[in-house]
Design a protein around this motif. Structure first.
Motif, PDB file in Angstrom:
ATOM      1  N   GLU A 232       0.824  -1.207   0.000  1.00  0.00           N
ATOM      2  CA  GLU A 232       0.000   0.000   0.000  1.00  0.00           C
ATOM      3  C   GLU A 232       0.862   1.262   0.000  1.00  0.00           C
ATOM      4  N   LYS A 233       2.059   1.165   0.573  1.00  0.00           N
ATOM      5  CA  LYS A 233       2.988   2.299   0.621  1.00  0.00           C
ATOM      6  C   LYS A 233       3.929   2.325  -0.584  1.00  0.00           C
ATOM      7  N   GLY A 234       3.833   1.314  -1.441  1.00  0.00           N
ATOM      8  CA  GLY A 234       4.736   1.232  -2.591  1.00  0.00           C
ATOM      9  C   GLY A 234       6.124   0.764  -2.217  1.00  0.00           C
ATOM     10  N   ASP A 235       6.252   0.093  -1.077  1.00  0.00           N
ATOM     11  CA  ASP A 235       7.550  -0.330  -0.575  1.00  0.00           C
ATOM     12  C   ASP A 235       7.858  -1.762  -1.008  1.00  0.00           C
ATOM     13  N   VAL A 236       8.058  -1.975  -2.294  1.00  0.00           N
ATOM     14  CA  VAL A 236       8.454  -3.283  -2.802  1.00  0.00           C
ATOM     15  C   VAL A 236       9.087  -3.116  -4.174  1.00  0.00           C
ATOM     16  N   LYS A 237      10.165  -3.841  -4.419  1.00  0.00           N
ATOM     17  CA  LYS A 237      10.812  -3.858  -5.738  1.00  0.00           C
ATOM     18  C   LYS A 237      10.930  -5.304  -6.184  1.00  0.00           C
TER      19      LYS A 237
END
Length: 351
Positions: A333-338
């Motif tokens: 949800e926070k965009g914290d993934v690559k």
């Protein structure tokens, strides 16, 4: 109908965390295959459904629609799979099979489309349950062959993210000589870069993150543009054949419509929660369009998997255990993934 009880991870309400639960899978029908789950990707659509962002979510819910596993049993009329085969299941697990769209292998447009979770279950009643589970039983006609050369965990996101970017590229005939823009680098955008490059296109990435400007080149982009830099954007005015829009957050699409060549299109492949205003002049001028695309049919999904195997394309993933899924949803949800979470489903059995 006889059923089998298995472990799964799901929730009873939008405001409750996911946890271990028991669900039922149907007994094998003549054309069914039973697939032991090995890996399951986590898509933003899973998060939307769990949080009931668009309304209409039904509970209890077991999400997951990027499934890779191994066939462990087959119905007595199955011809496409045998025990031991690597198999994948994406969003669609059934359709009416006789409408014009089904006959054209465009099952995603069928009014009788059945999704792998949160759709009516015609066999057991209630709703279908997805891939956050030990196994799934699915009609062979909606199951994909996973090429053996692909890393299985990193291939799981191809079952949704991969086909979601591949399908519009095919529809708009992306190939050598075409210039493609990719708006946003996340789970969808990073695969869009890889696939567009493999198709021969010149790829320009637009991102709000300076760090992702650098990473875009690693992923194969020819150019990367900081979206806030009007001068950099302006260099691509009237030059792009297609822009794939992967951004769910509020953003000004009109800015990107003006980067298109005549007859170009901005193609939205995500589901923003707010309406997107479009200026009439931005589409009338140059006969440009603002379009949308949603996954792809079963045959095209198999084509995509074979294409990715040929070009050694998989997702960049972070492999997690089942009990870490709530934290993964928070980070997503926070965009914290690559760039994509994938669950090692063996961890569900060991819980």
């Amino acid at each position: 109908m006889k059923t089998t009880t298995i472990k799964a991870f799901g929730t009873e309400a939008a405001n409750k965390p996911l946890h271990e639960m028991k669900i039922q899978r149907r007994e094998l029908q003549p054309h069914d295959v039973s697939i032991e789950m090995l890996y399951c990707g986590i898509c933003h659509s899973d998060l939307h459904q769990v949080k009931d962002d668009f309304g209409g979510s039904s509970f209890p819910m077991v999400p997951g629609h990027e499934m890779v596993g191994r066939v462990v049993a087959v119905g007595n009329h199955v011809t496409k799979f045998k025990i031991g085969d690597l198999a994948g299941v994406g969003c669609i697990v059934d359709s009416c099979r006789h409408c014009e769209y089904c006959e054209e292998s465009l099952e995603m447009f069928c009014k009788g489309e059945v999704l792998c979770f949160n759709s009516p279950d015609k066999y057991l009643g209630g709703s279908t349950y997805g891939g956050f589970s030990e196994s799934i039983v699915t009609d062979e006609n909606y199951v994909l062959h996973i090429p053996k050369t692909l890393d299985l965990a990193a291939a799981a996101p191809l079952l949704c993210a991969g086909i979601t970017v591949y399908s519009p590229f095919k529809h708009w005939d992306i190939k050598a000589g075409k210039k493609v823009g990719v708006l946003g680098i996340g789970g969808l955008g990073h695969l869009a870069i890889k696939i567009a490059k493999a198709m021969g296109a010149y790829v320009v990435v637009f991102t709000t993150s300076q760090s992702k400007v650098e990473d875009a080149k690693r992923l194969g982009a020819d150019e990367a543009v900081l979206s806030s830099d009007a001068e950099q954007r302006g260099k691509h005015a009237d030059s792009l054949n297609l822009i794939l829009d992967t951004v769910s957050a509020n953003h000004d699409v009109n800015t990107y419509l003006n980067l298109l060549r005549a007859d170009g299109s901005v193609v939205l492949i995500v589901l923003p929660t707010e309406p997107i205003p479009i200026g009439a002049f931005n589409v009338v001028k140059g006969r440009r369009s603002f379009s949308g695309s949603n996954i792809g049919g079963i045959a095209e999904t198999q084509e995509m998997l074979d294409f990715c195997a040929k070009h050694s394309i998989t997702a960049d993933i972070e492999l997690i255990k089942m009990h870490d899924v709530n934290e993964a949803f928070e980070r997503l949800e926070k965009g914290d993934v690559k760039y994509r979470f994938v669950i090692d489903m063996a961890s569900l059995k060991s819980n």
